[in-house]
Motif scaffolding. Structure first.
Motif, PDB file in Angstrom:
ATOM      1  N   ALA A 269       6.614  -7.183  14.284  1.00  0.00           N
ATOM      2  CA  ALA A 269       7.027  -7.145  13.014  1.00  0.00           C
ATOM      3  C   ALA A 269       6.412  -5.748  12.180  1.00  0.00           C
ATOM      4  O   ALA A 269       5.377  -5.720  12.569  1.00  0.00           O
ATOM      5  N   GLN A 270       7.050  -5.224  11.757  1.00  0.00           N
ATOM      6  CA  GLN A 270       6.296  -3.925  11.065  1.00  0.00           C
ATOM      7  C   GLN A 270       6.535  -4.060   9.460  1.00  0.00           C
ATOM      8  O   GLN A 270       6.001  -3.145   8.950  1.00  0.00           O
ATOM      9  N   GLY A 271       6.883  -5.111   9.105  1.00  0.00           N
ATOM     10  CA  GLY A 271       6.668  -5.399   7.368  1.00  0.00           C
ATOM     11  C   GLY A 271       7.644  -4.327   7.123  1.00  0.00           C
ATOM     12  O   GLY A 271       8.686  -3.914   7.433  1.00  0.00           O
ATOM     13  N   GLU A 272       6.861  -3.759   5.924  1.00  0.00           N
ATOM     14  CA  GLU A 272       7.998  -2.696   5.081  1.00  0.00           C
ATOM     15  C   GLU A 272       7.809  -1.308   5.761  1.00  0.00           C
ATOM     16  O   GLU A 272       8.161  -0.588   4.949  1.00  0.00           O
ATOM     17  N   LYS A 273       7.178  -1.162   6.920  1.00  0.00           N
ATOM     18  CA  LYS A 273       6.977  -0.002   7.256  1.00  0.00           C
ATOM     19  C   LYS A 273       8.116   0.420   7.751  1.00  0.00           C
ATOM     20  O   LYS A 273       8.907  -0.085   8.601  1.00  0.00           O
ATOM     21  N   ARG A 274       8.441   1.928   7.595  1.00  0.00           N
ATOM     22  CA  ARG A 274       9.825   2.602   7.879  1.00  0.00           C
ATOM     23  C   ARG A 274       9.672   2.689   9.346  1.00  0.00           C
ATOM     24  O   ARG A 274      10.981   2.588   9.986  1.00  0.00           O
ATOM     25  N   ASN A 275       8.945   3.125   9.768  1.00  0.00           N
ATOM     26  CA  ASN A 275       8.686   3.420  11.375  1.00  0.00           C
ATOM     27  C   ASN A 275       7.484   2.878  11.822  1.00  0.00           C
ATOM     28  O   ASN A 275       6.515   2.697  11.409  1.00  0.00           O
ATOM     29  N   VAL A 276       7.692   2.518  13.156  1.00  0.00           N
ATOM     30  CA  VAL A 276       6.728   2.006  13.928  1.00  0.00           C
ATOM     31  C   VAL A 276       5.427   2.491  13.981  1.00  0.00           C
ATOM     32  O   VAL A 276       4.012   2.044  13.765  1.00  0.00           O
ATOM     33  N   THR A 277       5.403   4.040  13.932  1.00  0.00           N
ATOM     34  CA  THR A 277       4.166   4.505  13.938  1.00  0.00           C
ATOM     35  C   THR A 277       3.535   5.111  12.532  1.00  0.00           C
ATOM     36  O   THR A 277       2.529   5.581  12.556  1.00  0.00           O
ATOM     37  N   ASP A 278       4.158   4.614  11.468  1.00  0.00           N
ATOM     38  CA  ASP A 278       3.621   4.864  10.190  1.00  0.00           C
ATOM     39  C   ASP A 278       2.343   3.916   9.883  1.00  0.00           C
ATOM     40  O   ASP A 278       2.258   3.009  10.540  1.00  0.00           O
ATOM     41  N   PHE A 279       1.548   4.611   9.357  1.00  0.00           N
ATOM     42  CA  PHE A 279       0.179   3.964   8.914  1.00  0.00           C
ATOM     43  C   PHE A 279      -0.249   4.021   7.361  1.00  0.00           C
ATOM     44  O   PHE A 279       0.291   4.767   6.647  1.00  0.00           O
ATOM     45  N   ALA A 280      -1.199   2.977   7.115  1.00  0.00           N
ATOM     46  CA  ALA A 280      -1.662   3.226   5.693  1.00  0.00           C
ATOM     47  C   ALA A 280      -2.608   4.042   5.441  1.00  0.00           C
ATOM     48  O   ALA A 280      -3.417   4.364   6.133  1.00  0.00           O
ATOM     49  N   LEU A 281      -2.379   4.616   4.232  1.00  0.00           N
ATOM     50  CA  LEU A 281      -3.539   5.540   3.742  1.00  0.00           C
ATOM     51  C   LEU A 281      -4.167   4.574   2.704  1.00  0.00           C
ATOM     52  O   LEU A 281      -5.495   5.229   2.358  1.00  0.00           O
ATOM     53  N   TRP A 282      -3.601   3.872   1.853  1.00  0.00           N
ATOM     54  CA  TRP A 282      -4.201   3.183   0.883  1.00  0.00           C
ATOM     55  C   TRP A 282      -3.517   1.694   0.877  1.00  0.00           C
ATOM     56  O   TRP A 282      -2.349   1.558   0.917  1.00  0.00           O
TER      57      TRP A 282
ATOM     58  N   GLY B  77       0.684  -1.165   0.122  1.00  0.00           N
ATOM     59  CA  GLY B  77       0.070   0.134  -0.013  1.00  0.00           C
ATOM     60  C   GLY B  77       0.653   1.128  -0.065  1.00  0.00           C
ATOM     61  O   GLY B  77       1.943   1.163  -0.307  1.00  0.00           O
ATOM     62  N   VAL B  78       0.047   2.324   0.268  1.00  0.00           N
ATOM     63  CA  VAL B  78       0.762   3.557   0.288  1.00  0.00           C
ATOM     64  C   VAL B  78       0.577   4.050   1.778  1.00  0.00           C
ATOM     65  O   VAL B  78      -0.304   4.063   2.440  1.00  0.00           O
ATOM     66  N   TYR B  79       1.848   4.390   2.128  1.00  0.00           N
ATOM     67  CA  TYR B  79       1.709   4.418   3.763  1.00  0.00           C
ATOM     68  C   TYR B  79       2.464   6.126   4.094  1.00  0.00           C
ATOM     69  O   TYR B  79       2.950   6.828   3.280  1.00  0.00           O
ATOM     70  N   PHE B  80       1.824   6.497   5.241  1.00  0.00           N
ATOM     71  CA  PHE B  80       2.348   7.824   5.612  1.00  0.00           C
ATOM     72  C   PHE B  80       3.604   7.695   6.303  1.00  0.00           C
ATOM     73  O   PHE B  80       3.747   6.881   7.219  1.00  0.00           O
ATOM     74  N   ASP B  81       4.717   8.463   6.026  1.00  0.00           N
ATOM     75  CA  ASP B  81       5.750   8.599   6.860  1.00  0.00           C
ATOM     76  C   ASP B  81       5.915   9.551   8.090  1.00  0.00           C
ATOM     77  O   ASP B  81       5.849  10.770   7.843  1.00  0.00           O
ATOM     78  N   THR B  82       5.796   8.958   9.127  1.00  0.00           N
ATOM     79  CA  THR B  82       5.586   9.767  10.301  1.00  0.00           C
ATOM     80  C   THR B  82       6.732  10.586  10.631  1.00  0.00           C
ATOM     81  O   THR B  82       6.956  11.476  11.593  1.00  0.00           O
ATOM     82  N   SER B  83       7.977  10.185  10.137  1.00  0.00           N
ATOM     83  CA  SER B  83       8.970  10.793  10.588  1.00  0.00           C
ATOM     84  C   SER B  83       9.080  11.950  10.046  1.00  0.00           C
ATOM     85  O   SER B  83      10.186  13.005  10.620  1.00  0.00           O
ATOM     86  N   ARG B  84       8.432  12.506   9.070  1.00  0.00           N
ATOM     87  CA  ARG B  84       8.537  13.632   8.421  1.00  0.00           C
ATOM     88  C   ARG B  84       7.948  14.914   9.271  1.00  0.00           C
ATOM     89  O   ARG B  84       8.032  16.175   8.987  1.00  0.00           O
ATOM     90  N   GLN B  85       7.113  14.293  10.326  1.00  0.00           N
ATOM     91  CA  GLN B  85       6.507  15.380  11.181  1.00  0.00           C
ATOM     92  C   GLN B  85       7.210  15.312  12.634  1.00  0.00           C
ATOM     93  O   GLN B  85       7.160  14.424  13.411  1.00  0.00           O
ATOM     94  N   ASP B  86       7.676  16.732  13.199  1.00  0.00           N
ATOM     95  CA  ASP B  86       8.393  16.732  14.409  1.00  0.00           C
ATOM     96  C   ASP B  86       7.331  16.422  15.562  1.00  0.00           C
ATOM     97  O   ASP B  86       7.855  15.817  16.573  1.00  0.00           O
ATOM     98  N   ASP B  87       6.269  16.658  15.234  1.00  0.00           N
ATOM     99  CA  ASP B  87       5.215  16.615  16.289  1.00  0.00           C
ATOM    100  C   ASP B  87       4.297  15.644  15.982  1.00  0.00           C
ATOM    101  O   ASP B  87       3.216  15.899  16.738  1.00  0.00           O
ATOM    102  N   TYR B  88       4.748  14.754  15.672  1.00  0.00           N
ATOM    103  CA  TYR B  88       3.811  13.470  15.160  1.00  0.00           C
ATOM    104  C   TYR B  88       3.226  12.968  16.576  1.00  0.00           C
ATOM    105  O   TYR B  88       4.188  12.708  17.520  1.00  0.00           O
ATOM    106  N   GLY B  89       2.099  12.798  16.851  1.00  0.00           N
ATOM    107  CA  GLY B  89       1.787  12.041  18.090  1.00  0.00           C
ATOM    108  C   GLY B  89       1.656  13.173  19.072  1.00  0.00           C
ATOM    109  O   GLY B  89       1.250  12.731  20.493  1.00  0.00           O
TER     110      GLY B  89
END
Ligand code: AMP
Ligand code: ZN
Length: 461
Positions: free
Chosen positions: A180-193, A151-163
């Motif tokens: 396991a986070q699969g192909e997710k780059r950061n544990v907090t990243d999430f699917a958009l599609w 899918g298409v994932y959101f890269d949460t590391s791009r936002q300093d104040d994520y969370g």
């Protein structure tokens, strides 16, 4: 006194001022319709309904938007496992679309039974797929996404104040990740599609610029709230469980697309818990509104129970507590139907009540003001008019109740008022004389802790 409300974003109680004075915008996360709502879910909607009514008490007109999640909410909030709708379909053997329709209708019937005000707009996720795709495309253009095999994932590391809403310790989560986070780059990243699994056809799937699939769970709320309320509005509400994942991700998406955190106030209702612990829809073992109706309770007794606990403390549910709420509601109704129409509200009581409501929706204290009025020696017509004002916020539907109502003629109510005043002044002979006068006119009077109860002679109910 101004309306003050607790805002999860700032972790403080702040004075409310509207963004646009002519209309307050309020978005509430609605149900995932793969099963019935449980009474815990419904507690959150009662809290939101009271907020809306409190805004009306303060003179605001509210545009209230509630979504229906009928696709994309996976069994785990962290984008893993099956879609809850498709799982519901496997459980019952019906199509995901049929299930969504059935439980949407069941939800709306619970909504009406609890006397919740009709939202200005109900919006279904599956009716807004194009808007969600546009929203994701904009996030992509702004450079916050990456593509994986699924899918298409959101890269949460791009936002300093994520969370920030949840005061998440993102670095700590990343260091301590166990799953396991699969192909997710950061544990907090999430699917958009999410893509439909290769070689399979899902019941609910759509074409998109990235491939055939379905939207992630959070995107619907960012897209539909912006569509109906604009990218900056007054209130976003939900249950407290939404703070760390769903609402944090909605904020990340809307920041990336529109540069706002959606709402000025983020408000969260605390959970209803059972004596045995948490109630969860996914375990399949939960109490529904219908369960309470089947044992003889009025759904509004459940509403009364919700009002008796502050929305920011957890509410421990058991049948004894519900029965106590039912008894209180019954007493209130019986007193109310005795009071004639035509009075004027008692300004002092109305002001006291509003003060409690305006203090972060302190409904338990507002109910105490109500009972003070019920037991007061104010004229009966005044009590009725005052309680009518209160009920605009409480939503107990007192004026509509006719379960075992008796129409009390004005002259009988006047005699009863006179008797109550005599009793208050300890003029017992006069009180007895008035009792006899009532009996002669065909009315029996009993004294209860909540004041006099009048019944036509010969009727026992
Ligand atoms: P869902 O249908 O699971 O998406 O949840 C609908 C609403 O109910 C959301 O606002 C949740 O935060 C809320 N909710 C879920 N469980 C509870 C509970 N036990 N008590 C109060 N609210 C809840
Ligand atoms: Zn939402």
């Amino acid at each position: 006194m101004p309306l003050r409300l607790y805002d999860t974003w700032s972790r403080s109680t702040r004075e409310f001022t509207p963004i646009r004075p002519e209309q307050v915008g309020m978005y509430c996360c609605g149900p995932t319709v793969y099963d019935h709502a449980h009474i815990g879910n419904l507690r959150t909607y009662v809290f939101e309904d009271v907020l809306r009514r409190a805004l009306a008490l303060n003179g605001y007109t509210v545009r209230h938007v509630v979504n229906i999640t009928d696709v994309g909410h996976l069994v785990s909030d962290a984008d893993e496992g099956e879609d809850k709708m498709e799982k519901g379909s496997r459980r019952t053997g019906e199509s995901a679309w049929t299930i969504a329709q059935r439980y949407t209708e069941a939800f709306m019937s619970d909504w009406r039974a609890l006397n919740l005000l009709e939202p200005t707009i109900w919006c279904r996720a599956t009716d807004h797929i194009a808007g969600q795709i546009d929203f994701i495309a904009e996030i992509e253009r702004n450079g916050y996404t990456y593509l994986t095999d699924d899918g298409v994932y959101f890269d949460t590391s791009r936002q300093d104040d994520y969370g920030y809403l949840a005061r998440l310790d993102v670095a700590g989560l990343q260091a301590g990740k166990r799953v396991a986070q699969g192909e997710k780059r950061n544990v907090t990243d999430f699917a958009l599609w999410k893509f439909s699994p290769p070689g399979t056809t899902r019941q609910m799937e759509w074409d998109s610029p990235w491939g055939r699939g379905f939207p992630g769970w959070h995107i619907e709320c960012s897209a539909m709230s912006a569509e109906y309320l604009g990218p900056w509005f007054d209130f976003h509400c939900g249950g407290e469980d939404h703070i760390p994942v769903h609402h944090s991700n909605e904020i990340a998406q809307t920041q990336a697309c529109h540069g706002t955190r959606l709402a000025n106030f983020w408000m969260h209702g605390h959970f209803l818990v059972l004596d045995a612990g948490k109630m969860s829809k996914s375990s399949g073992d939960f109490v529904r509104l219908q369960t309470l109706i089947d044992r003889g309770n009025d759904p509004l007794a459940y509403r009364y129970l919700c009002l008796s606990a502050h929305y920011r403390s957890s509410l421990r549910f058991n049948m004894e507590a519900l029965d106590a709420a039912q008894a209180a509601l019954d007493r209130l109704r019986r007193s109310y139907v005795q009071w004639p129409r035509g009075g004027t509200p008692d300004a002092q009581s109305v002001a006291r009540f509003k003060e409690e409501v305006d203090q972060d929706l302190n409904l338990p204290r507002a109910l105490a003001v109500l009972w003070d009025v019920v037991r007061s020696d104010l004229p009966a017509a005044t009590r009725r008019a005052t309680v009518d004002r209160f009920d605009a916020v409480l939503g107990l539907g007192l004026a509509d109740w006719n379960g075992d109502a008796f129409a009390i003629p004005a002259e009988i109510a006047a005699l009863a008022d006179e008797r109550e005043r005599a009793r208050a002044a300890k003029q017992w002979n006069e009180a007895d004389r008035l009792r006899d006068a009532l009996a002669a006119a065909g009315w029996n009077v009993e004294d209860s802790v909540n004041g006099q109860v009048l019944r036509p002679l010969g009727k026992t109910k």
